[in-house]
Structures are given as structure tokens and as C-alpha cells.
Motif scaffolding. Structure first.
Motif, short mmCIF file in Angstrom:
data_model
loop_
_atom_site.label_atom_id
_atom_site.label_comp_id
_atom_site.label_asym_id
_atom_site.label_seq_id
_atom_site.Cartn_x
_atom_site.Cartn_y
_atom_site.Cartn_z
N VAL A 1 7.89 -1.13 13.60
CA VAL A 1 7.96 -1.62 12.20
C VAL A 1 8.52 -0.27 11.33
O VAL A 1 7.67 0.72 11.26
CB VAL A 1 6.65 -1.90 11.73
N VAL A 2 9.41 -0.75 10.41
CA VAL A 2 9.95 0.35 9.74
C VAL A 2 9.33 -0.15 8.31
O VAL A 2 9.75 -1.20 8.02
CB VAL A 2 11.37 0.44 9.78
N ILE A 3 8.86 0.90 7.38
CA ILE A 3 8.15 0.31 6.18
C ILE A 3 8.89 1.25 5.29
O ILE A 3 8.93 2.55 5.19
CB ILE A 3 6.99 0.69 6.24
N ASN A 4 9.46 1.00 3.92
CA ASN A 4 9.89 1.58 2.86
C ASN A 4 8.96 2.21 2.13
O ASN A 4 7.81 1.88 2.23
CB ASN A 4 10.98 0.74 2.23
N PHE A 5 9.30 2.66 1.01
CA PHE A 5 8.17 3.39 0.05
C PHE A 5 7.41 2.31 -0.31
O PHE A 5 6.17 2.81 -0.65
CB PHE A 5 9.06 4.17 -1.12
N PHE A 6 7.91 1.09 -0.92
CA PHE A 6 6.86 0.24 -1.50
C PHE A 6 6.15 -0.51 -0.59
O PHE A 6 5.28 -1.62 -1.02
CB PHE A 6 7.78 -0.42 -2.36
N GLY A 7 6.26 -0.49 0.63
CA GLY A 7 5.62 -1.33 1.53
C GLY A 7 3.96 -1.12 1.48
O GLY A 7 3.19 -2.11 1.50
N LEU A 8 3.42 -0.04 1.46
CA LEU A 8 2.13 0.40 1.29
C LEU A 8 1.72 0.02 -0.11
O LEU A 8 0.59 -0.53 -0.18
CB LEU A 8 1.76 1.90 1.40
N GLN A 9 2.36 0.05 -1.10
CA GLN A 9 2.20 -0.06 -2.49
C GLN A 9 1.78 -1.87 -2.49
O GLN A 9 0.83 -2.33 -3.29
CB GLN A 9 3.22 0.24 -3.38
N ASP A 10 2.84 -2.61 -2.21
CA ASP A 10 2.61 -3.92 -2.37
C ASP A 10 1.68 -4.47 -1.25
O ASP A 10 0.74 -5.56 -1.49
CB ASP A 10 3.97 -4.60 -1.92
N ALA A 11 1.30 -4.07 -0.24
CA ALA A 11 0.35 -4.26 0.75
C ALA A 11 -0.99 -3.98 0.06
O ALA A 11 -2.00 -5.02 -0.21
CB ALA A 11 0.19 -3.49 1.92
N VAL A 12 -1.17 -3.15 -0.52
CA VAL A 12 -2.50 -2.82 -1.33
C VAL A 12 -2.72 -3.74 -2.42
O VAL A 12 -3.85 -4.14 -2.52
CB VAL A 12 -2.57 -1.23 -1.58
N ASN A 13 -1.71 -4.01 -3.18
CA ASN A 13 -1.82 -4.85 -4.38
C ASN A 13 -2.17 -6.22 -3.92
O ASN A 13 -2.91 -7.01 -4.66
CB ASN A 13 -0.40 -4.93 -5.18
N ALA A 14 -1.73 -6.69 -2.84
CA ALA A 14 -1.70 -8.08 -2.22
C ALA A 14 -3.47 -7.95 -1.62
O ALA A 14 -3.88 -9.23 -1.68
CB ALA A 14 -1.01 -8.10 -1.14
N LEU A 15 -3.99 -6.77 -1.33
CA LEU A 15 -5.15 -6.98 -0.89
C LEU A 15 -6.24 -6.94 -2.06
O LEU A 15 -7.61 -7.02 -1.78
CB LEU A 15 -5.68 -5.77 -0.18
N GLY B 1 -6.47 -4.05 -4.19
CA GLY B 1 -6.69 -2.64 -4.14
C GLY B 1 -7.82 -2.25 -3.18
O GLY B 1 -8.36 -3.22 -2.36
N ILE B 2 -7.94 -1.04 -3.09
CA ILE B 2 -8.84 -0.19 -1.82
C ILE B 2 -9.77 0.55 -2.56
O ILE B 2 -9.28 1.21 -3.65
CB ILE B 2 -8.20 0.47 -0.94
#
Length: 383
Positions: free
Chosen positions: A139-153, A155-156
Motif C-alpha cells: 500500500v502506498v500512502i501520500n502525505f494526506f493519508g494519515l491526516q484524513d484517516a485520523v480525521n475520519a476516526l 482524532g487520536i
């Protein structure tokens, strides 16, 4: 009624999955149904396809052309046992590249992140030939993959022992490179942007006893904090798990990553069902043992420590690794020998990322140790 809702949810999940960019992987090794396998997660620094706002934040393709793998993590998944572990490979690890076309002009002896410039297959082939670790999917993730995933959750939660920031003075002019700025200590909820800033910080500083202190481990320290972010995200996903949340998460990141076409929607859905109760404390996190050195060809590099690396890889795979055809090299290009330990490896400690050892980047003392329960006192922890 429940069956209809479940079927509709799965259908929508498959629809979202179909939007993900996929490509064949000629190097990937197929795993038997239900058998353990390895998934390679590649954090790409490519600027292709950025919006104007994103280019202002991260620089554009003109300023930073091509692509490199800023983050290289292998996830070892054992579906039958319900266990998972990660092995992080420092991006500056010095290796002999495999699968890279001659017309790229790259030196064969190079930092491992250079392999990704020729695509995922070249990086996978380099990993398999250097460390004997078979890769089944990527799986290749760009800069915003983590950002969007955390927002969808939503926050952490991270507990900061001290205020922290990023401060890069490498050019002679100090500035905040990643954007990290947490002015208060304590447990707090990070949104996607803050989580991304923390995960990208290579010039991490913390404020203690009236002064700012710099983390001397640079990329090694960043790996440790990335593992802590993953643990916090797993905890949040566990506490909020439901099919609607899974669909929301997927729909938020479908444009942020690509994958091999062998990784199906059914595979991911089955994993989410099998691992929905999996917590961050259950994740075994390893970092490939390396030592900072200076190469005449590649500048500052990380040199694999063969004995420690052999033990770590064996622990990570829960068994011996495969055939190595292009062994890792020292800073002068001499081959290093990785051999499967003759004694039974010790049981790894769960949850804690590998302990880092503070050192200047040009020293030759090992930078990591096998997983230990301790993490640096200045690093944030899931809360």
C-alpha cells in the motif's frame, strides 16, 4: 432487516474500494489462504496531484521532483492467530538496489528509499533480496493519508509529557519544518493535521526545565513516534468500531493511497472483522537495527547491524527469513552477512516500539535494540 443493512454496507464498501488506484505486482509473493503474510506500507513523498494549498504546505513537484519512500513499514499479519507486528526500515538504510533500471542513473549502492523512485516493485525486490522478507501486498500512502484517516476516526488521544515542537536549523536559518507545535503538556486529542505534523517531525524538540532539548536520533526517533501514533489510532478504531465507521474511513482515504491489485475488498473487510478488537498495546513494533555512518558515495547513511538485524527479523517473522541474494552493505559497499540465529529468539515485548539510542548521525554505535518496554521519556504516548 439486519442482513439487508449489512449487505448494503458491504456493497458500499466494495464501491469505495473500487476507487482505489491499483497496479499489478510482479514481485509480490502469494500467501496460502489463512497463512501469515507481509504487507509493505510505503509513505511516499511524491508531490504529484497536489492542490495549491497542499503544495504551499509541502512544496511542489518542481521543488521536490520524483518520489522517495520516506516511511517503510512491513506489517506481518497472522490471521489465524489474530496477531500483527511491524518492522520499520530507516529510509537511509544503505543497500544494493534491485529492480532499478540502468537509465535512472542511480548508483547501485544507495539509500533504500531511492528504490521507490522506480516504483513499488523495485522497493519490494530490494527488500526481498536484502533481508529475505517476502512481500505479498503493498500500500502506498501520500502525505494526506494519515491526516484524513485520523480525521475520519475523530482524532487520536496522545499524552505529551512536555510541550513539543519541530525546529530545523540544518540550513543555518531555524524554522518549523513539519509544523509540529504542541504548547501544553498532558493528554489531548490530535486532529489529522497535528498527527501528520508529529509523524513527519525529524527535528523534534521538547521543553523541559526551562529549555528546549533536541531529539538527537532524527529519523530513528521519528519511527518510534510513528509507531506510537499507529498504536493510538488502533485504540481509537477499536473503541469506535462499526461498519459505518469503516466505510467513513475508507471513503475519506480512497484518493490518498494506491495498492497492488491482488489486495481485494474482501481481504480488507475480512481483516477488519478479524482484528476489530485489536488494540495498540497488542502491536509488536520492531525497528531494523542500524548505525549512523558516512558513505563516500551516499553521504549520511544507516548501516545494518547484521547480528542484531538477524535476530530482529527472525523475531518479527516468528521464524527464519528467506534467501538473501544482495546482502546489506556497510558505508564502503562491503557486504554484511545476515544469518538465522542458531538459538531460539526471545519472545518479543508487545506494544512498545524499539528503544532508540541518542547519537550523532555519523557515529557507528547501534541505533536500535530489539523491542523493549521503555520509550524515550520525552515522547508522547497513547492515552
Amino acid at each position: 432487516m439486519v442482513l439487508v443493512v449489512a449487505a448494503a454496507g458491504y456493497g458500499y464498501f466494495r464501491y469505495q474500494w473500487s476507487k482505489v488506484s491499483s497496479a499489478p505486482c510482479s514481485i509480490c509473493v502469494a500467501a496460502a489462504n489463512g497463512a501469515p503474510y507481509n504487507l509493505l506500507i510505503i509513505g511516499s513523498d511524491s508531490r504529484v496531484g497536489e492542490t495549491a494549498a497542499q503544495a504551499q504546505q509541502f512544496g511542489n513537484a518542481t521543488d521536490a521532483g520524483g518520489q522517495r519512500s520516506d516511511t517503510i513499514k512491513i506489517v506481518h499479519v497472522d490471521p489465524a492467530a489474530g496477531t500483527a507486528s511491524t518492522l520499520s526500515i530507516p529510509r537511509d538504510t544503505y543497500v544494493q538496489l534491485s529492480g532499478v533500471p540502468a537509465n535512472t542513473g542511480l548508483s547501485t549502492d544507495n539509500k533504500i528509499n531511492a528504490a521507490f523512485g522506480s516504483g513499488p516493485d523495485a522497493l519490494i525486490q530490494t527488500i526481498e533480496n536484502t533481508f529475505g522478507i517476502p512481500i505479498s501486498h503493498y500500500v502506498v500512502i501520500n502525505f494526506f493519508g494519515l491526516q484524513d484517516a485520523v480525521n475520519a476516526l475523530g482524532g487520536i488521544s496522545m499524552d505529551f509529557p512536555y510541550p513539543v515542537r519541530d525546529r530545523d536549523c540544518s540550513t543555518g536559518v531555524c524554522y518549523n519544518n513539519s509544523g509540529l507545535d504542541v504548547p501544553t503538556a498532558g493528554c489531548q486529542v490530535l486532529d489529522g493535521q497535528q498527527a501528520l505534523d508529529l509523524s513527519r517531525s525529524r527535528y523534534f524538540e521538547w521543553y523541559q526545565d526551562g529549555e528546549w532539548n533536541a531529539d538527537p536520533t532524527s529519523d530513528i526517533g521519528r519511527i518510534t513516534r510513528q509507531n506510537l501514533i499507529i498504536a493510538a489510532a488502533l485504540d481509537k478504531a477499536k473503541s469506535t468500531y462499526n461498519p459505518l465507521r469503516l466505510n467513513t474511513l475508507l471513503s475519506s482515504v480512497v484518493h490518498d493511497f494506491s495498492k497492488d491489485n491482488g489486495l481485494s475488498a474482501g481481504d480488507l473487510f475480512a481483516l477488519s472483522e478479524r482484528y476489530h478488537a485489536f488494540s495498540g498495546s497488542q502491536l509488536q513494533a520492531y525497528t531494523l537495527p542500524t548505525a549512523g555512518a558516512t558513505s563516500p558515495e551516499a553521504g549520511s547513511v544507516e548501516v545494518v547491524q547484521p547480528d542484531e538485524a538477524s535476530q530482529t527479523i527472525t523475531q518479527f517473522l516468528d521464524g527464519p527469513f528467506g534467501t538473501i541474494t544482495t546482502p546489506p552493505i556497510d558505508q564502503y559497499g562491503n557486504e554484511l552477512t545476515l544469518t538465522v540465529p542458531t538459538t531460539t529468539p526471545t519472545t518479543p515485548t508487545t506494544a512498545a516500539p524499539a528503544t532508540t539510542v541518542a547519537r550523532p548521525s555519523d557515529k557507528t554505535t547501534p541505533t536500535t535494540a530489539p523491542p523493549a518496554p521503555n520509550i524515550p521519556s520525552y515522547d508522547p504516548r497513547p492515552c
